[in-house]
Design a protein around this motif. Structure first.
Motif: not given
Lengths: 301, 287, 626
Positions: A73, A76, A78-79
């Motif tokens: 994935d 965390e 990353v938006q």
């Protein structure tokens, strides 16, 4: 008593508004020492697809391979930011972040953001053309078959590939027509053309091609619907027959190669952007990969 | 400049400083009233205004302890207004202004600093329309005591039982304590409201046309109850029912257009009224 | 009840007129019944159709991914065909709970303040000589504060949610960041706050209705027993209004769960669990909006998005169902049945600190609301009014310099087309349900359940459905958007009309039948005119909904800049005002940015105010009549 309370209430309301508005003035980008947050476009974006395919780490593994084959994935930090415009707004609002957008969209927004070098190469049209700047991808128009296109759509493509059209394209992008010829204005009666898909292609169409196309056809009153929120929509609409042509800002998706034809109209760079005052000047693919996949901050020297 | 010239020129009756100190000291207690005297309520020169309209004019009354005082008069004569001033329920009405004194248990209840909770605990009220809360019978009665700090189950149980017995409802309701009070009949609801008012131990009970929404049998029960209750509490009742006033009250006061025309022993008022208006009203010739 | 009366048209009184008249009347009656039945069937078809389709379309995803994997999977990446919604489900629930915790509490206390402690008027005094200031002060003193607050709250309840999104982006995010650039700010906290502000008006106005419906004599009864006002309010009136207040909360939850665009602007969009207040997250609705573009009929993503919609539907059903579980009366603590009669001296004490504290909580929270709402309105006005330029409002619209004219035209078309279809359908269906169906009919109950469910479906799901059905039929166009909006507003219209019809006293119908009027005549001459204010209010609310909608329209009538000429034909794509507002944020260009957005928001504020004013006028007329 009560009037005092009300007066205080109103004053407080105004001050909160003032604070809120002033807070919007932004934070000092020059003092930032590291980039911690990364913005990604949603999966339907062509820029997303191209960026993830092109950015590889030191082992030669692309973000796409890591995500789709290895089941990893994004980190965390990353938006997601829905559209090209929101990436600009988000990066401008947060000096500790970076994002990527179509190179063609940078010029109009240099009051908020700036593009940095990638692997030591400036993001310019010339460097893309020479192949030195690696983050580039094609703009395609997609449709079921060229022969079934409406006359207006065919004429529209001919305009893009004409000498007039190529001159416009080459301002911010790299035209792909090999031997452009002079444009022949449209003779028919059709007036409506619907283009949906990539938000990266839309500025090229909206700011350059469509106004000039209208101008090149005096006496005609075209209705050109330009809409969509990502390359994926360009493809799905083209398959469903909901548009005349789809716009995609990457290669045609694998699942569509049997159903759609793609017509490359330009090459575009993907610019890595930061807030305009941030002192970051260069990022490497490896740094980008590690920021997006492992959450490793990029240090600013 | 003009700021200090335009002062509020209306004179407010200022309570004496000594009194206020005493009240402050006692403010934690609910027993600020002293009911040892002969009179439960004394009304002196009472004027009441709703905005510009004067609803009560110079009322003077004395209501003796442990008696039933009936207030009669045609609609709009001010008797309901008066009964509401006795526990200051008309504080709720906007633009309502009171001048004069109402002395209950040795205190002018319109003095500043009089604790409304204490006043209403001691001067209970029963309304025209039965208004039980949407709770169980038990909770309705325990509601008042609970707000006055009684939490122990044993004490609450005892109060509930005593109040219901006082209101002669214990036998009817002892098996339905946990049922909703809204399921009771109108007459039962009204007696429950009386029991609820009794549960906080009032000295005075105000009843504003308590039977006007009830059938004759329920009315009879409530009248019996009043006769019983006056052993322990003073009752003030507004009624439209002449016979009711004659049957149960000890004193009767007749009101007309905001004025008290006459007040006296019930027998005397009904048999030999001293004012012609009273006679005409009682004999049903106007009103 | 109606049914007994309904027998009369079957045997019309042979009062006057020829036989032929009777036949004509019978024919008309039969036709009318048929017509209403068709309306009802079409509405029901639409309602059942969409719910059925959502179910049907989500089956492939459930089958391919597996129900368990779909619900409890933690990865969503359609490029590798992984569809797990757990992080989004959790995020939706967390954000909604946060919103209801903040917004619900504030809303309820504000309602309590408005009903019990709000002063009627400003009591400002001014003794100076300045005539103008005197007039201003007098003017302020004349304002009825309660009515004023009431109207302001209704106004905010009608503001398009995208406007709240802007407020979130420009004010709340900045306040959260508070200068600390480490926090990007987007995430659960920002989403909850934006949603909380959004639901405060809804919760407040519904809770206020519930509190006002509590009979005055409960309040008086408590006071007469020596309760302070605060005690009476919090111990008697508030519990008595409980069921209404819980319904208000649940409706607030419904609005929070279904919100898409405002949340998309502040949530951050990452598929991750809300492990911290600032962790970027993605809710179920925003997931549909973000992944929509890649979905085409037949691919798993398409089905997975419908399945997401289906999960939302189930959530809404659970929420709706829980309204029915709220007991109508509240039960106090249980008392002992067997009492011991021993006498002890009871000491009454003055108690009740908690209600007094709650009173101040109510006052403080109401001021918080005043501050926030004032900030919101000022925010829009301060930023918007300087940008209200003639060219932008009414000028020619080009790709470089778009004006609002196409958006005005498109909004007007969408309202007209949507109402032209949904009003006859909805009113006809309601007439059938109230006047023709057997009382207590199971069919009506089922319809009602489905209609209520549909009214809770997030509008993005309608967008999904409209994109599939109406865009196929009409292409991207205002037509497609309008037909989608028909589905969105139909439930509101059916239910409001139904309630308005039920509120018409049976005695009126009986009186009409008693005079020998036929059923159709009774409905058109007696029932509908009496129910008109209710129906008109429903229509205005529907207009408000259309004006405020964004999610359902973006993928049906398009999000784009267009010219006036193109917008004049509803067969073309065109954005309504709210979609235009969203586009200013999502796809800014040289002629389209925050300046234009705030100006558009001011226009939307004005439209909402006008619509509210219409409702106010209707309600005042009704009140006067009575």
């Amino acid at each position: 008593m009560k009037k005092k309370i009300l007066a205080i209430g109103l004053a407080a309301a105004m001050s909160v508004t003032a604070v809120g508005l002033m807070a919007g003035c932004g934070t000092d980008g020059a003092s930032i020492t590291q980039i911690t947050v990364a913005f990604s476009r949603p999966a339907s974006s062509g820029t997303y697809g191209a960026f993830n395919e092109l950015v590889v780490n030191s082992d030669g593994k692309s973000i796409d391979e890591a995500r789709n084959d290895d089941g990893l994935d994004f980190a965390e930090n990353v938006q997601y930011s829905n559209e090209t415009g929101t990436v600009i707004a988000d990066v401008a609002a947060n000096p500790q972040s970076l994002g990527y957008i179509s190179l063609g969209a940078v010029a109009a927004n240099t009051d908020k953001i700036k593009a940095v070098q990638v692997n030591g190469v400036d993001a310019t049209v010339a460097n893309i053309e020479s192949g030195d700047y690696k983050l580039s991808r094609p703009f395609n128009l997609v449709y079921k078959s060229y022969d079934d296109l409406s006359d207006l759509a065919k004429n529209f493509i001919s305009f893009i590939e004409s000498t007039e059209g190529q001159a416009l394209v080459n301002e911010d992008y790299i035209g792909q027509a090999e031997n452009p010829v002079a444009y022949v204005p449209y003779e028919g009666d059709e007036t409506t053309l619907t283009l949906t898909g990539s938000t990266s292609v839309q500025p090229l169409m909206r700011d350059f091609i469509i106004p000039a196309f209208q101008e090149a056809n005096p006496g005609k009153n075209f209705t050109i619907n330009l809409s969509g929120s990502g390359s994926g929509q360009g493809e799905t609409d083209a398959v469903a027959g909901n548009n005349d042509m789809g716009m995609i800002s990457r290669e045609l998706g694998e699942s569509y190669t049997s159903q759609l034809e793609a017509h490359t109209i330009a090459l575009d760079g993907i610019a890595v952007i930061v807030q305009k005052d941030v002192r970051l000047t260069n990022v490497t693919f490896d740094q980008l990969y590690n920021l997006y996949m492992n959450g490793t901050p990029i240090q600013i020297a | 400049m003009g700021l200090f010239q335009k002062k509020n020129t209306i004179e407010q009756p200022q309570p004496e400083t000594v009194d206020r100190h005493e009240k402050k000291k006692k403010s934690d207690s609910l027993d600020i009233f002293d009911f040892s005297g002969e009179l439960a309520i004394t009304v002196r020169d009472l004027d009441l205004f709703y905005g510009e309209f004067q609803a009560l004019k110079k009322i003077n009354m004395e209501m003796p302890k442990y008696q039933i005082t009936a207030m009669i008069g045609p609609s709009g004569c001010g008797k309901s207004t008066l009964i509401k001033t006795l526990n200051r329920m008309n504080d709720l009405v906007e633009g309502c202004r009171v001048v004069g004194e109402i002395i209950i248990g040795g205190l002018n209840i319109y003095d500043r600093g009089v604790d409304l909770s204490a006043l209403r605990k001691n001067v209970g009220m029963v309304f025209q329309k039965p208004n039980p809360f949407p709770m169980s019978v038990y909770d309705n009665i325990a509601y008042g005591p609970r707000t006055f700090g009684i939490r122990k189950k044993g004490e609450l149980d005892e109060i509930v039982e005593r109040s219901l017995k006082q209101a002669a409802m214990w036998d009817e309701l002892k098996d339905r304590l946990n049922k909703s009070a809204l399921g009771l009949s109108g007459g039962q609801q009204q007696r429950l409201c009386i029991a609820r008012a009794l549960a906080v131990g009032p000295q005075i009970l105000l009843m504003d046309e308590p039977t006007s929404a009830l059938d004759p049998i329920s009315t009879g029960k409530i009248e019996e109850l009043c006769e019983e209750l006056k052993k322990d509490v003073t009752i003030v009742m507004v009624t439209h029912n002449m016979q009711q006033a004659a049957r149960i009250s000890d004193k009767t006061a007749f009101f007309l257009l905001g004025e008290m025309i006459e007040m006296g022993d019930t027998e005397q008022v009904f048999s030999a009224p001293s004012h012609p208006e009273t006679e005409r009203y009682i004999t049903g010739r106007f009103g | 009840m109606v049914q007994t009366a309904a027998n009369s048209p079957e045997n019309p009184a042979p009062a006057h007129g020829k036989r032929g008249d009777i036949n004509v009347t019978r024919f008309k009656d039969g036709m009318a019944k048929y017509l209403f039945f068709v309306c009802a069937s079409l509405s029901i078809l639409a309602v059942f159709g969409i719910i059925g389709y959502i179910l049907y379309a989500s089956i492939p995803a459930f089958r391919e991914v597996g129900v368990f994997q779909f619900l409890f999977g933690t990865r969503w990446n359609h490029n590798s065909d992984e569809y797990g919604i757990l992080p989004m489900l959790v995020s939706s629930i967390v954000v909604t709970l946060g919103a209801i915790l903040i917004g619900g509490t504030i809303g309820i206390f504000t309602a309590i303040f408005l009903v019990f402690w709000c002063p009627d008027k400003f009591h400002l005094r001014y003794n100076g000589q300045n005539k103008f200031l005197q007039k201003v002060v007098n003017g302020f003193n004349k304002i009825n504060l309660r009515t004023f607050f009431d109207q302001v709250i209704k106004l905010l309840a009608g503001i398009p949610s995208v406007v709240f999104g802007y407020f979130g982006v420009a004010v709340i995010l900045n306040l959260i960041r508070g200068g600390d650039v480490y926090y990007i700010g987007k995430g659960a906290l920002a989403s909850s706050l934006v949603l909380a502000i959004m639901i405060i008006p809804t919760v407040t106005s519904l809770a206020k209705n519930a509190l006002e419906a509590v009979p005055e004599h409960y309040f008086e009864g408590a006071l007469a027993m020596g309760n302070t006002k605060a005690q009476a309010v919090f111990r008697v009136v508030f519990p008595a209004a409980r069921s209404g207040i819980i319904s208000a909360l649940i409706l607030g939850i419904g609005r929070a769960v279904g919100e898409t665009m405002a949340v998309a602007m502040v949530s951050g969009g990452s598929v991750s669990f809300p492990t911290s207040l600032f962790q970027p997250i993605r809710t179920l609705t925003t997931n549909i909006a973000m992944e929509f573009a890649d979905a085409s009929q037949g691919n798993t993503l398409f089905s997975a998005l419908f399945a997401t919609g289906f999960v939302l539907l189930v959530l809404v059903l659970i929420i709706n169902f829980s309204i029915n579980l709220v007991p109508k009366e509240f039960k106090g603590k249980r008392g002992n049945k067997v009492l011991n009669g021993e006498k002890t001296a009871v000491v009454y004490k003055k108690k009740g600190l908690i209600p007094e504290i709650l009173k101040y909580v109510a006052i403080v929270l109401a001021f918080v609301v005043v501050v926030v709402l004032a900030a919101l309105i000022l925010f829009i006005l301060i930023n918007g009014i300087p940008n209200l330029k003639w060219d932008f409002l009414f000028g020619e619209s080009t790709y470089q310099h778009p004006s609002l004219v196409p958006a005005f035209i498109s909004t007007a078309y969408t309202i007209l087309i949507t109402l032209a279809i949904s009003l006859p359908l909805g009113i006809g269906a309601a007439i059938f349900m109230v006047e023709y169906a057997k009382p207590g009919s199971k069919l009506v109950k089922v319809i009602r359940t489905f209609v209520d469910t549909l009214s809770g479906v997030p509008s993005i799901v309608f967008g999904l459905f409209g994109n599939l059905l109406f865009v196929e039929l009409f292409g991207y166009s205002v037509w497609a958007g309008s037909f989608t909006m028909v589905l969105v507003v139909l439930p509101t219209i059916i239910r409001s009309t139904e309630e308005a019809l039920i509120a018409v006293p049976v005695s009126l119908r009986e009186a009409s039948y008693g005079l020998g009027a036929s059923k159709v005549r009774t409905i058109f001459k007696i029932v509908l005119p009496s129910a008109f204010p209710g129906i008109a209010t429903a229509a205005i609310l529907a207009i408000g909904r259309i004006v405020g909608e964004s999610a359902a329209l973006i993928y049906t009538s398009g999000m784009l800049i267009t010219t006036i000429g193109a917008a004049a034909n509803p067969g073309n794509m065109a954005s309504t005002l709210t979609v235009f507002l969203y586009m200013c944020w999502a796809e800014p260009s040289s002629g389209l940015g925050y300046d234009q957005a705030y100006a558009t928001a001011v226009i939307l504020l004005i439209i909402t105010a006008l619509l509210n004013f219409c409702v106010y006028l209707i309600q005042r007329r009704v009140k006067k009549k009575r």
